[in-house]
Every structure is written in C-alpha cells, then in structure tokens.
Design a protein around this motif. Structure first.
Motif, PDB file in Angstrom:
ATOM      1  N   ARG A 130       0.881  -1.351  -0.135  1.00 13.52           N
ATOM      2  CA  ARG A 130       0.095   0.061   0.218  1.00 13.52           C
ATOM      3  C   ARG A 130       1.019   1.270  -0.036  1.00 13.52           C
ATOM      4  O   ARG A 130       0.473   2.311  -0.616  1.00 13.52           O
TER       5      ARG A 130
ATOM      6  N   ARG B 169       1.045   4.094  -2.985  1.00 10.87           N
ATOM      7  CA  ARG B 169       0.604   5.419  -2.848  1.00 10.87           C
ATOM      8  C   ARG B 169       1.792   6.503  -3.490  1.00 10.87           C
ATOM      9  O   ARG B 169       1.517   7.438  -3.860  1.00 10.87           O
TER      10      ARG B 169
ATOM     11  N   ASN C 169       1.195   6.655  -6.885  1.00  9.84           N
ATOM     12  CA  ASN C 169      -0.033   7.199  -7.391  1.00  9.84           C
ATOM     13  C   ASN C 169      -0.674   5.992  -8.257  1.00  9.84           C
ATOM     14  O   ASN C 169      -1.177   6.348  -9.320  1.00  9.84           O
TER      15      ASN C 169
END
Length: 341
Positions: free
Chosen positions: A31, A35, A38
């Motif tokens: 995760r 992030r 993106n």
C-alpha cells in the motif's frame, strides 16, 4: 523492514517470483509503494485470494480496465495476464501500466495470432471479425468489433444478418453464440482456454448427480457448456437452474441466489469472490483442479517487486492501440458493453 530487505527475499523458483509471505508487513509495504507511485491495483477474479484482497478493484478484465481509465491514478498495476494489461494500456494510453510478471500469458489469447487472423480474413474478404476481449492487442487491431462473454450474442445480433462473421478465438463461446443467434454464417476459430476446456462434461455430470439440488453457474468458455444444456434438456437439471454466465454475472447471481449449493464451472480463483458475495452458499468447483498457472504467477513477491522497481511495464504501439480501441468502442456503442470475460 526497509524496501531493500524485503526485496532481498524475492527470488524466482520454477519461473515464479517467490520468497515473500502475504502478511501484514507485506500488505503495508504494498500500500505504501502504491501511494508513492499514485498507483491503482487491479486484480482479476482468477488471482490468488491474497492478491484479490490487497487490490483496489477486483473483477473482469474489461470492467477493470474501464474503471482504471476513470481514476486519477498515474500508474495501473494489473494483476492478471498480459492481454489484460494491454487492454488497460489501450484504454488509458497516457498512464503507465505495469504487470507483476510479464511472462503471465494466456493459452486462449495465444490460440489466435495476428498472422493467423490476417490469413483467415483473406479467405473470407467480406466477413466481419468479432473477437473476444481475451485476445492480444494485435488481434484486436484487426477486429471489427470486440465482445465479452456476456454480450457476445448481442454484438453478433447487432451485425447485418447477411454478413459472414469470423468469431474467435474461443470455440466454446463461438458455439454458444452460433446456437443463441441461430445464424449459420458464423465461422468459429478452434481456439480454447486450456483450463476452461478441461472442465468437462463428465465432471459436470458427476457433480450434478452428487448435488441434485444445486444451481449451475457455467462459463461459456467451458468444455462442459454443451453438457449443461443437454442435462437441462433431458430434465436431469431443471432449466431454470442452469445459468450461462460471464464471471461478472456470476457475482451478481451469487448475491441473489436462494440455493444452498451452487456448482461453478470456471477457474477456481472465482470461488473467493463468490464466497465473499454470499457466505451462506456452498459454492463448489465443478473441477477443483481448474487453476490457471499464468494467473497464479502473480504472487505476493511479484506484486511487491513490481511496485518497488516499476517492473514490468506494458506498452502498445500507437497504431495498434488506436485500431484496437476502435474495436472496443464499437462494442460499447452497441449498447451493452458487458462486464468482461
């Protein structure tokens, strides 16, 4: 642990990225890396359960590609096989598309090459080409209109009845379309997904006799599709309990079924989403060995490596992408874009 310490654990064993356990540490790192890039993580219904659980979206390949094109993500990480990542790139040419293992191919997509389709078209110069979305970008580029398993009948019915149709590559889906449309001018390519083809009529008959009250969810790609229709015709299974469904339609039916047991004829990864959709139903595989080795190449280690290193990127040349996109858009213009394979 740092990125490098996790990466140091990753290695290839028998052609598959391994060495990582799908624990909370792995999930947190996936995760975080998503992030940082993106990135939106897509997982096909046939992926390993831990890959499905970490994904932002799970579903059919076309539905996932369309969802990804509407997000503000810069990067699409497609946990599926190669033609699926190509489709995502076709619909999102401005985004970076990554697949966790570029060697994750597809026996069905490989069963009809662009060269073979070119030769087939030359033999039938006035015919229209209808290609299942489970094809390479190069084949889509030579196609008049694409279809999914849920809308293939509608797509063919929308075409002029006096036109010959070249339908490929799946022979079982093609037989279903020919039967449902009643057209005798459909030429069907003799390709198949080796996993779905292995879900045979005898396996289905055995399971039906073992579970006499069960509903049947049958994917049209399966080798047992004709047997399901035969069993209904013979009265062995009431006709209303036999459902010919795309994987997306299976999810919808799973949510509303009132049967306690459902026999499922498709790749076994699908059971994870069906059981999540309706935990009170006993979903049983018609063939519990029907696992796609290519889908299972997308391991926790492969996904982590992909996000950490930006590998493997999927590209489609502009000329091919434009032509392939037109074939997909013609399908959508018919009015029933379907939910994928």
């Amino acid at each position: 642990m740092t990125d490098s310490s996790l990466l140091e654990q990753i290695h290839k064993t028998d052609g598959v990225w391994t060495g990582i356990t799908a624990d909370n540490l792995w999930a947190d790192e996936v995760r975080r890396l998503a992030r940082r890039r993106n990135a939106v993580i897509l997982a096909h219904n046939y992926e390993l359960p831990e890959i499905q659980d970490i994904a932002d979206h799970v579903g059919d390949s076309l539905a996932l590609s369309r969802i990804a094109s509407e997000t503000d993500a810069d990067t699409i990480v497609f946990c599926g096989v190669h033609f699926m990542a190509e489709t995502a790139k076709i619909l999102s040419p401005e985004k970076t598309v990554l697949i966790p293992d570029a060697n994750a191919g597809c026996s069905l997509a490989d069963s009809l090459t662009a060269e073979e389709l070119t030769e087939w078209k030359a033999e039938h110069p006035d015919a229209l080409v209808v290609s299942y979305v489970n094809t390479t970008a190069a084949v889509k580029a030579l196609t008049d209109v694409c279809c999914t398993s849920s809308n293939a009948v509608d797509v063919v019915n929308a075409l002029p009845k006096d036109k010959e149709i070249l339908f490929g590559p799946d022979q079982f889906l093609g037989a279903h379309v020919r039967r449902e449309t009643g057209r005798d001018n459909i030429h069907v390519w003799s390709g198949e997904c080796h996993v779905h083809a292995g879900i045979s009529g005898p396996s289905l008959t055995e399971q039906v006799h073992s579970h006499p009250g069960a509903d049947l969810f049958i994917h049209p790609e399966c080798g047992c599709a004709n047997s399901a229709i035969y069993l209904a015709g013979e009265g062995t299974v009431p006709e209303e309990r036999v459902h010919m469904l795309s994987t997306g339609e299976m999810i919808s039916h799973a949510k509303t079924t009132r049967q306690s047991t459902v026999l499922v004829a498709t790749e076994v990864g699908m059971l994870h989403q069906l059981r999540r959709a309706n935990p009170g139903v006993d979903f049983k595989a018609v063939n519990d060995r029907a696992a796609c080795p290519y889908m299972k190449m997308i391991t926790p280690a492969a996904l982590l490596r992909c996000l950490a290193l930006g590998q493997d990127e999927v590209t489609v040349d502009e000329h091919t992408a434009i032509a392939a996109r037109q074939a997909v858009e013609r399908m959508i213009a018919i009015g029933n874009p379907g939910s994928g394979e």
